[in-house]
Write a protein that holds these residues in place. Structure first.
Motif, short mmCIF file in Angstrom:
data_model
loop_
_atom_site.label_atom_id
_atom_site.label_comp_id
_atom_site.label_asym_id
_atom_site.label_seq_id
_atom_site.Cartn_x
_atom_site.Cartn_y
_atom_site.Cartn_z
N PHE A 152 0.82 -1.21 0.00
CA PHE A 152 0.00 0.00 0.00
C PHE A 152 0.86 1.27 0.00
O PHE A 152 0.71 2.12 -0.89
N PRO A 153 1.81 1.40 0.95
CA PRO A 153 2.60 2.64 0.93
C PRO A 153 3.36 2.84 -0.39
O PRO A 153 3.40 3.94 -0.92
N TYR A 154 3.93 1.77 -0.94
CA TYR A 154 4.71 2.01 -2.15
C TYR A 154 3.81 2.38 -3.33
O TYR A 154 4.18 3.18 -4.19
N MET A 155 2.57 1.81 -3.34
CA MET A 155 1.66 2.21 -4.42
C MET A 155 1.19 3.64 -4.25
O MET A 155 1.05 4.38 -5.22
N GLY A 160 14.70 12.31 3.25
CA GLY A 160 14.95 12.82 1.91
C GLY A 160 14.89 11.73 0.85
O GLY A 160 15.52 11.84 -0.20
N LEU A 161 14.11 10.66 1.14
CA LEU A 161 13.98 9.59 0.15
C LEU A 161 12.88 9.94 -0.84
O LEU A 161 12.07 10.83 -0.60
N ASN A 162 12.84 9.17 -1.93
CA ASN A 162 11.84 9.44 -2.95
C ASN A 162 10.60 8.57 -2.69
O ASN A 162 10.71 7.35 -2.68
N PRO A 163 9.41 9.19 -2.49
CA PRO A 163 8.23 8.37 -2.19
C PRO A 163 7.86 7.41 -3.32
O PRO A 163 7.19 6.42 -3.09
N SER A 164 8.30 7.71 -4.54
CA SER A 164 7.93 6.81 -5.63
C SER A 164 9.02 5.79 -5.91
O SER A 164 9.16 5.28 -7.01
N GLU A 165 9.76 5.46 -4.92
CA GLU A 165 10.86 4.51 -4.98
C GLU A 165 10.46 3.09 -5.44
O GLU A 165 11.24 2.35 -5.99
N LEU A 217 10.42 0.69 -0.93
CA LEU A 217 10.13 1.83 -0.04
C LEU A 217 10.20 1.49 1.45
O LEU A 217 10.92 2.14 2.21
N MET A 218 9.49 0.43 1.84
CA MET A 218 9.49 0.09 3.27
C MET A 218 10.85 -0.43 3.73
O MET A 218 11.29 -0.15 4.85
N PHE A 219 11.53 -1.16 2.85
CA PHE A 219 12.80 -1.78 3.24
C PHE A 219 13.96 -0.79 3.26
O PHE A 219 15.07 -1.12 3.64
N VAL A 220 13.67 0.43 2.81
CA VAL A 220 14.70 1.45 2.86
C VAL A 220 14.40 2.46 3.97
O VAL A 220 15.26 2.81 4.76
N SER A 221 13.10 2.86 4.04
CA SER A 221 12.79 3.93 4.99
C SER A 221 12.80 3.43 6.44
O SER A 221 13.34 4.11 7.32
N LEU A 222 12.20 2.26 6.70
CA LEU A 222 12.11 1.84 8.10
C LEU A 222 13.46 1.50 8.72
O LEU A 222 13.74 1.92 9.85
#
Ligand code: PHE
Length: 467
Positions: free
Chosen positions: A35-38, A284-289, A293-298
């Motif tokens: 969900f978050p990455y979409m 400062g990450l890109n939300p459309s990664e 996404l989760m495996f980088v931000s958390l």
């Protein structure tokens, strides 16, 4: 008409265990990872609102339909549709729709297990302290290294698949309850803790705006993905909820239960998004990664707070358990079907099906490394190629399976099930199974299944074609 069928696979001890199992199925990587990455890829608020609308108007009616079909027939999805269609004087070919759903579930499991494996991998990495004090660039590179290694991904994919198969082989009814009773509530608590943390990042409102600001121009792009994800997130359209419905005790209210499960699942998705995006912006990450996404931000967040190492381990254990309880529900419909149709034991059926899914899953493993350049459905300036090595656009193997299952098969499966419950089973059978006392609520449920959900699905497909 017989309403007192008994499931050969056993049944849940009570309505509460059904709720636990159905929530375990619904809440998983779909809410926390996908969900978050979409939301990020489809640009935020418009996607979230479409998703919520699809959950309420389409997902919940389909869930209701699946549960009542399952509970009435007390068999695997394909056999359930067959038996009920014949009982109502219709063609037994309805079972084909459910069969397609059960195959779709196996295709989903093939990539689900790979990503479930990432969470297992991250438990160890977290525990080892790999993320202590990392910078955003370093976490990005770390994830890049993980997925670049096909052996590493295959190892964890194998372990994840085995862990799921073990429970199925023993029988879902016996295996699930004990593990979920403690773990599910813990997962809720942990996500709330993360939310609390993200409020301290100083970027919380940025996250809220990103998730809820409405941009009408983005609606059409995100509509079909949002509908597909509503199905994915609620575990509907493939027979997973139907098979759990088949193990549901008689005399427990279906509608209230279903709405509860849908609310819990949606709640986890929204909170996961609200917890993640502020961290994404703070780093400062890109939300459309995309899928990382989760495996980088958390890990970045856990790597930079007090007790982060411990909390990170706990978090990834819980994510892995949430993923595991969903994976089980992906495998169960086909296992139940083959147990009913053949003389082969549950353990063997489970082993061969899990092996097949594992094998197909290798395609997803390779999509992130050695087959990264293998692109399908490439559209190059109006020129269409089915397959091209190294093309800039197009979908990789994982992308193809994800697209085919979430955007096409889940909605079609859902359409088959609501139409079946609304139009084929017969009003009295539905009334009897739902046992809603209030005539108004019954009329509303039927109206949602007969008109709102089917028309909604067709409208979204049409909007996509005419876009
Ligand atoms: N709902 C699960 C999740 O969100 C995935 C799933 C899809 C499970 C379809 C069963 C059927 O993670």
């Amino acid at each position: 008409m017989s309403t007192d069928k008994v499931s050969v696979h056993g049944s849940w001890a009570s309505r509460w265990v059904f709720i636990l199992a159905a929530t375990g199925s619904a809440v998983g990587l779909g809410s926390i990872w996908k969900f978050p990455y979409m939301v990020g890829v489809y640009g935020g608020g418009a996607f979230v609102l479409m998703f919520l609308a699809c959950i309420a108007l389409i997902g919940v009616p389909v869930m209701l339909a699946e549960t009542l079909i399952g509970r009435r027939a007390r068999q695997s999805p394909a056999n359930a549709l067959k038996v009920l269609a014949l009982e109502a004087g219709h063609s037994g070919k309805w079972s084909w729709g459910a069969f397609a759903g059960m195959v779709t579930a196996l295709l989903i499991l093939s990539f689900y297990s790979v990503v479930g494996g990432w969470s297992l991998d991250y438990i160890i990495d977290m525990g080892r302290g790999d993320f202590q004090g990392v910078t955003p660039d370093q976490v990005g590179a770390y994830f890049g290294n993980v997925i670049a290694d096909p052996w590493r991904l295959t190892l964890w994919h194998t372990i994840f698949m085995l862990l799921s198969a073990v429970v199925i082989a023993k029988g879902v009814v016996a295996g699930l309850e004990r593990s979920l009773r403690i773990m599910m509530p813990l997962l809720f608590v942990m996500i709330l803790v993360l939310l609390g943390y993200s409020m301290t990042t100083g970027h919380f409102m940025e996250g809220v705006h990103f998730m809820f600001d409405f941009h009408p121009e983005k609606v059409l792009d995100g509509l079909l993905p949002a509908m597909g994800h509503a199905f994915f997130s609620l575990s509907v359209g493939v027979g997973s909820i139907m098979i759990y419905g088949a193990y549901m005790p008689k005399n427990s209210s279906i509608s209230g239960t279903i709405v509860g499960v849908a609310l819990l699942d949606t709640f986890v998705s929204l909170v996961a998004g609200l917890a993640l995006f502020p961290i994404v912006f703070a780093a400062g990450l890109n939300p459309s990664e995309g899928p990382g996404l989760m495996f980088v931000s958390l890990p970045f967040a856990f790597g930079n707070v007090a007790f982060g190492q411990l909390m990170g381990v706990v978090f990834f254990v819980l994510v892995a358990i949430a993923a595991w309880s969903s994976a089980i529900s992906l495998l169960e419909p086909m296992v139940a079907y083959l147990v009913e149709r053949t003389k082969v034991s549950r353990a063997w059926v489970t082993f061969w099906l899990a092996f097949t899914c594992w094998f197909v899953g290798l395609g997803t493993v390779f999509s992130f490394n050695i087959w990264k350049e293998a692109k399908f459905f490439v559209n190059e300036g109006g020129l269409f190629h089915l397959y091209q090595w190294g093309a800039a656009g197009g979908l990789d193997f994982f992308g193809v399976i994800d697209f085919f299952t979430s955007r096409i098969m889940l909605p079609l499966g859902g359409l088959c099930f609501v139409v079946f419950a609304g139009w084929v089973m017969g009003r009295e059978a539905v009334r009897d199974e739902l046992s809603i006392r209030s005539p108004v609520l019954f009329a509303l449920s039927l109206f949602l299944m007969r008109y709102v959900a089917p028309i909604g699905i067709l409208v979204v497909f049409a909007a996509q074609l005419w876009k």
